[in-house]
Design a protein around this motif. Sequence first.
Motif, PDB file in Angstrom:
ATOM      1  N   MET A  62       0.823  -1.209   0.000  1.00  0.00           N
ATOM      2  CA  MET A  62       0.000   0.000   0.000  1.00  0.00           C
ATOM      3  C   MET A  62       0.854   1.253   0.000  1.00  0.00           C
ATOM      4  O   MET A  62       0.487   2.267  -0.624  1.00  0.00           O
ATOM      5  N   ARG A  63       2.021   1.222   0.658  1.00  0.00           N
ATOM      6  CA  ARG A  63       2.894   2.387   0.643  1.00  0.00           C
ATOM      7  C   ARG A  63       3.522   2.605  -0.731  1.00  0.00           C
ATOM      8  O   ARG A  63       3.611   3.733  -1.218  1.00  0.00           O
ATOM      9  N   MET A  64       3.968   1.528  -1.333  1.00  0.00           N
ATOM     10  CA  MET A  64       4.597   1.652  -2.647  1.00  0.00           C
ATOM     11  C   MET A  64       3.599   2.170  -3.679  1.00  0.00           C
ATOM     12  O   MET A  64       3.932   3.037  -4.494  1.00  0.00           O
ATOM     13  N   LYS A  65       2.365   1.671  -3.626  1.00  0.00           N
ATOM     14  CA  LYS A  65       1.362   2.087  -4.615  1.00  0.00           C
ATOM     15  C   LYS A  65       0.973   3.535  -4.423  1.00  0.00           C
ATOM     16  O   LYS A  65       0.915   4.314  -5.389  1.00  0.00           O
ATOM     17  N   ILE A 106       1.068  10.330  -3.509  1.00  0.00           N
ATOM     18  CA  ILE A 106       0.460  10.551  -2.190  1.00  0.00           C
ATOM     19  C   ILE A 106       1.553  10.541  -1.126  1.00  0.00           C
ATOM     20  O   ILE A 106       2.400   9.640  -1.116  1.00  0.00           O
ATOM     21  N   PRO A 107       1.590  11.529  -0.233  1.00  0.00           N
ATOM     22  CA  PRO A 107       2.659  11.584   0.771  1.00  0.00           C
ATOM     23  C   PRO A 107       2.572  10.440   1.773  1.00  0.00           C
ATOM     24  O   PRO A 107       1.501  10.172   2.335  1.00  0.00           O
ATOM     25  N   GLN A 141      -9.942  10.429  -0.811  1.00  0.00           N
ATOM     26  CA  GLN A 141     -10.403  10.078  -2.152  1.00  0.00           C
ATOM     27  C   GLN A 141      -9.231   9.655  -3.029  1.00  0.00           C
ATOM     28  O   GLN A 141      -9.335   8.696  -3.810  1.00  0.00           O
ATOM     29  N   GLN A 142      -8.119  10.344  -2.901  1.00  0.00           N
ATOM     30  CA  GLN A 142      -6.937  10.000  -3.691  1.00  0.00           C
ATOM     31  C   GLN A 142      -6.413   8.611  -3.320  1.00  0.00           C
ATOM     32  O   GLN A 142      -6.039   7.819  -4.196  1.00  0.00           O
ATOM     33  N   VAL A 143      -6.407   8.301  -2.024  1.00  0.00           N
ATOM     34  CA  VAL A 143      -5.896   7.007  -1.575  1.00  0.00           C
ATOM     35  C   VAL A 143      -6.793   5.875  -2.070  1.00  0.00           C
ATOM     36  O   VAL A 143      -6.314   4.858  -2.579  1.00  0.00           O
ATOM     37  N   PHE A 175      -0.485  16.125   6.045  1.00  0.00           N
ATOM     38  CA  PHE A 175      -1.066  14.811   6.300  1.00  0.00           C
ATOM     39  C   PHE A 175      -0.317  13.762   5.483  1.00  0.00           C
ATOM     40  O   PHE A 175      -0.005  13.976   4.304  1.00  0.00           O
ATOM     41  N   TYR A 176      -0.042  12.620   6.114  1.00  0.00           N
ATOM     42  CA  TYR A 176       0.624  11.492   5.461  1.00  0.00           C
ATOM     43  C   TYR A 176      -0.261  10.257   5.599  1.00  0.00           C
ATOM     44  O   TYR A 176      -0.853  10.008   6.651  1.00  0.00           O
ATOM     45  N   PHE A 177      -0.322   9.492   4.533  1.00  0.00           N
ATOM     46  CA  PHE A 177      -1.049   8.227   4.558  1.00  0.00           C
ATOM     47  C   PHE A 177      -0.287   7.205   5.396  1.00  0.00           C
ATOM     48  O   PHE A 177       0.930   7.048   5.236  1.00  0.00           O
TER      49      PHE A 177
END
Length: 396
Positions: free
Chosen positions: A118-121, A127-128, A252-254, A278-280
């Motif tokens: 999920m982080r790589m994608k 996305i930060p 929404q972006q995630v 904000f970071y995912f």
Amino acid sequence: MSEHRPLRVLCIATALVGRPFMYKLKEMGHTVVVMTSAKRLDEAWPRDILEDVFAVPDPFDFKTVRDVVSYLNRTKKFDRVVPMGDFDVEIAAMLREHLRLPGMGETTMRYFRDKLAMRMKTQEDGIPVPAFTALFNYDDIHQYLRTVPAPWVLKPRQEAASFGIKKITSAEQLWQELEQLGDKQSTYLLEQYTPGDVFHVDSVVSEKEVVFATASRYGTPMLDLNTTGGLYTTRLIKRGTADEKALQELNQQVIKSLGLVRGVTHIEYIKSREDGRFYFLEAGARVGAARIPDVIWHATDLCLWHEWAKLEISQGKEPYQLPKIRKDYAGTVITLARQENPDLSGYTDEEICYRQARKHHAGLIVKSPKQERVEDLLTEYAQRFTQDFATHVVRA
């Protein structure tokens, strides 16, 4: 296949969770079967509305699970397979692929279970995310340690929430941890520790569109709770604020990045104290835990479990219609309690709408048209819970 006939739904539940989902399916006229683990078989499943509850010794023995479900499918055809909890997502995806059933398959599932995937994608899609590295190649790890300052967090790639996470303060500590992990080290990732407030956005998604989402903030971050104990709080944040708007847009972006077609999500973000961005952090294709769906229901009248049931049955064949939403606010405070049966009778505010009845736990949910009132009550109750019940005294 006619989507208007009664369907048989297999609910994968390795913990006692998902009963509102099951009741909704029954209300809709469908047949519900539960698969759980042997140690959970005798728990309080809603047997009055279930066709069957069966157990397997190890739900994560995929070959055995596949064979058992395939055997049962000979005489009780399953039309849907749905996971009730985070750990069940992989099992359900495997069974859907094997039985060729609709719903999330194994490729998309990886983006909602594997923290590295999920982080790589999301990073690829701009996305930060906190700076991270896989633990495959030692040259890559050395390069990461040289360029990303400590502290870091060592995270299992496929555990739920913050379980199994360790804070690492030096390169020496990291190599010691990796030595202990041995061949398991590739199932972890290393990520920069980001101080800040942790938020979660809980969404309903229909045909790749976010049709409902609420943004909430934890009190003590879950990582700290799981390492030091203490009080758990969460509350909806005020709608229309800069933080709420930023979280809604990022959410929404995630969801678009991770490729969810329909269902519910529980996604966590952190607002860095250093740069205010904000970071995912991580995403789950499931209903959130820790009374989060109850908080949302008391604030909005929307039950995430019920909406998920409708989406799983429909599978996009019929237009999804969001129910009428009430725009109030709610929050919860929960703690492990010293007492076996904590006495909450001294908490009498009219905003209290739920009292948790569970041994060695004290919990309340409050609701109000005003977010500030919810915040004030949670602040007050966190202090009182620390004195009255809590087994640990920590910041709420």
